[in-house]
Design an enzyme around this catalytic site. Structure first.
Site, PDB file in Angstrom:
ATOM      1  N   CYS A 163       0.794  -1.230   0.000  1.00 17.84           N
ATOM      2  CA  CYS A 163       0.000   0.000   0.000  1.00 17.84           C
ATOM      3  C   CYS A 163       0.829   1.284   0.000  1.00 17.84           C
ATOM      4  O   CYS A 163       0.259   2.370  -0.099  1.00 17.84           O
ATOM      5  CB  CYS A 163      -0.942  -0.005   1.194  1.00 17.84           C
ATOM      6  SG  CYS A 163      -1.927  -1.515   1.290  1.00 17.84           S
ATOM      7  N   HIS A 288      -3.407   7.759   6.462  1.00 20.47           N
ATOM      8  CA  HIS A 288      -3.525   6.466   5.777  1.00 20.47           C
ATOM      9  C   HIS A 288      -4.924   5.921   6.040  1.00 20.47           C
ATOM     10  O   HIS A 288      -5.591   5.451   5.118  1.00 20.47           O
ATOM     11  CB  HIS A 288      -2.452   5.502   6.265  1.00 20.47           C
ATOM     12  CG  HIS A 288      -2.435   4.208   5.527  1.00 20.47           C
ATOM     13  ND1 HIS A 288      -2.242   4.137   4.167  1.00 20.47           N
ATOM     14  CD2 HIS A 288      -2.582   2.926   5.949  1.00 20.47           C
ATOM     15  CE1 HIS A 288      -2.274   2.865   3.774  1.00 20.47           C
ATOM     16  NE2 HIS A 288      -2.488   2.120   4.840  1.00 20.47           N
ATOM     17  N   HIS A 322      -9.733   1.679  -0.396  1.00 16.72           N
ATOM     18  CA  HIS A 322      -8.277   1.593  -0.321  1.00 16.72           C
ATOM     19  C   HIS A 322      -7.776   1.084  -1.668  1.00 16.72           C
ATOM     20  O   HIS A 322      -8.014  -0.066  -2.037  1.00 16.72           O
ATOM     21  CB  HIS A 322      -7.881   0.647   0.809  1.00 16.72           C
ATOM     22  CG  HIS A 322      -6.413   0.648   1.116  1.00 16.72           C
ATOM     23  ND1 HIS A 322      -5.478   1.227   0.291  1.00 16.72           N
ATOM     24  CD2 HIS A 322      -5.714   0.105   2.160  1.00 16.72           C
ATOM     25  CE1 HIS A 322      -4.273   1.064   0.819  1.00 16.72           C
ATOM     26  NE2 HIS A 322      -4.396   0.402   1.939  1.00 16.72           N
TER      27      HIS A 322
END
Length: 396
Positions: A163, A288, A322
């Site tokens: 990520c 995040h 995400h």
């Protein structure tokens, strides 16, 4: 606090972006600043289980005339992002020699979705389709695709740190400029929805069956999305600058963050130190903020350990899902929009912050940002692969 004259210049162009909010920057900005989710409920990747997904629904470029090894959804997302960067890329080609243009792309899926389709078509015994090319799913394929379409002949490579992949791609672009290797770098990331990622996160019990709620007392997991975001990175003055980058690898666990947030804290600290910024000079923090219990707990602790008074902040994953390897570049683009429009992206959740977490200044509704000069964006990944990007607006 601004960059001093001897600091590296690292200008981020107007980005090319495609995500579940759209592929037009004005449309994306409107959703971002008004807190409009771009999630679609679908069982496409999880039969008999409807999940909210950040699916790209706009028309993608036709791939039928492409070489077979380039026919992946990731590359179609990148091709559309390149179309949205058309004028900037044409200027680049006219002004910079091909061997001085680099390409760095972050990804974690590449063409895995096409491999899934090929295996499903072949069955357990049959041969793979004649049109299938294993090269589709090589991690370097998206970078070579962009370089091929652009005619770039400088360094071309991919980064895959889950990520944080495309945040690290932007950090790498900065280093290529600083080393004198390139005069310009096309950098960013792309990841597309596929069964592997959606079911993989489901197997970790990290998926939410409702729109995710980062930093809420009721958060119960993430939504998965897809996106592509690209910048042209150059050593020019003005505009939006990538003023500092921070990277750390705490290697605490293969899929869980270090609970005390020390690795995340170190990445943020490094980014501010490189840019010559004190924590109190940061005007906005893009979290995040995945919506999982462990990530949000860790990040809240890291933020409040670094900032005596946390700046206005939000997680935009509640809007897009995400987007994994694309998330770092996508959220850098959101910070670019925030600094350009002088507005804070809205943090969308249920309005019930977790009382057990340190308090953050969540931008829970549209409100004026005032004079915004700097933004810090966090990307934290499996294996403790942490990255933070400091962006500044230099026209003041």
């Amino acid at each position: 606090m601004s960059l001093s004259a001897d600091r590296q210049r690292c200008r981020l162009s107007r980005p090319g972006v495609v995500c579940s909010l759209g592929d037009d920057l004005d449309t994306i900005a409107g959703a971002l600043f008004n807190g409009q989710r771009g999630l679609t409920t679908s069982a496409a990747f999880t039969p008999e289980r409807d999940l909210p997904l950040g699916m790209v629904t706009c028309a993608l470029p036709d791939w039928h005339d492409w070489p077979p090894e380039q026919r992946s959804r990731n590359n179609r997302l990148l091709a559309l992002a390149m179309q949205r960067l058309h004028d900037t890329l044409m200027t680049l080609r006219e002004s910079v020699a091909p061997e001085r243009i680099g390409v760095v792309i972050g990804t974690s899926t590449s063409g895995i979705g096409e491999t899934e389709h090929a295996i499903a078509q072949a069955g357990r015994e049959g041969p793979l389709p004649e049109t299938f090319r294993y090269a589709n799913q090589e991690l370097g394929a998206p970078a070579h695709f962009v370089a091929d379409r652009l005619g770039a002949r400088g360094p071309v490579y991919a980064l895959s740190t889950a990520c944080s992949s495309s945040a690290r791609a932007l950090a790498s672009a900065r280093r290529l400029l600083a080393s004198g290797t390139c005069d310009a770098v096309v950098a960013g990331g792309a990841d597309s929805l596929c069964r592997l990622t959606v079911n993989g996160f489901a197997s970790l019990e990290a998926i939410s069956e409702r729109p995710c709620l980062p930093f809420s007392a009721h958060r119960d997991g993430i939504n998965i999305g897809e996106a592509a975001a690209l910048f042209v990175v150059t050593e020019e003055d003005g505009g939006i600058q990538l003023a500092g980058v921070g990277e750390s690898s705490d290697a605490y666990h293969i899929s869980a963050p270090r609970p005390d947030g020390s690795g995340a804290h170190e990445a943020m600290r490094q980014a501010l130190a490189m840019g010559g910024y004190a924590p109190e000079a940061v005007d906005y923090l893009n979290l995040h903020g995945t919506g999982t219990p462990h990530n949000d707990s860790m990040e809240a602790r890291a933020v409040t350990a670094l900032f005596e008074t946390p700046p206005p902040c939000s997680s935009t994953k509640g809007l897009t899902g995400h987007t994994l390897g694309a998330a770092g570049a996508l959220e850098a683009a959101f910070c670019w929009l925030a600094l350009t429009h002088q507005q804070w992206p809205v943090h969308v959740f249920d309005g019930h912050p977790d009382p057990e977490l340190p308090c953050l200044d969540l931008v829970a509704s549209a409100r004026a940002a005032g004079r915004m000069r700097s933004a810090l964006s966090n990307s934290f990944a499996f294996g403790g692969n942490n990255a933070a990007l400091l962006m500044t607006r230099e026209e003041y």
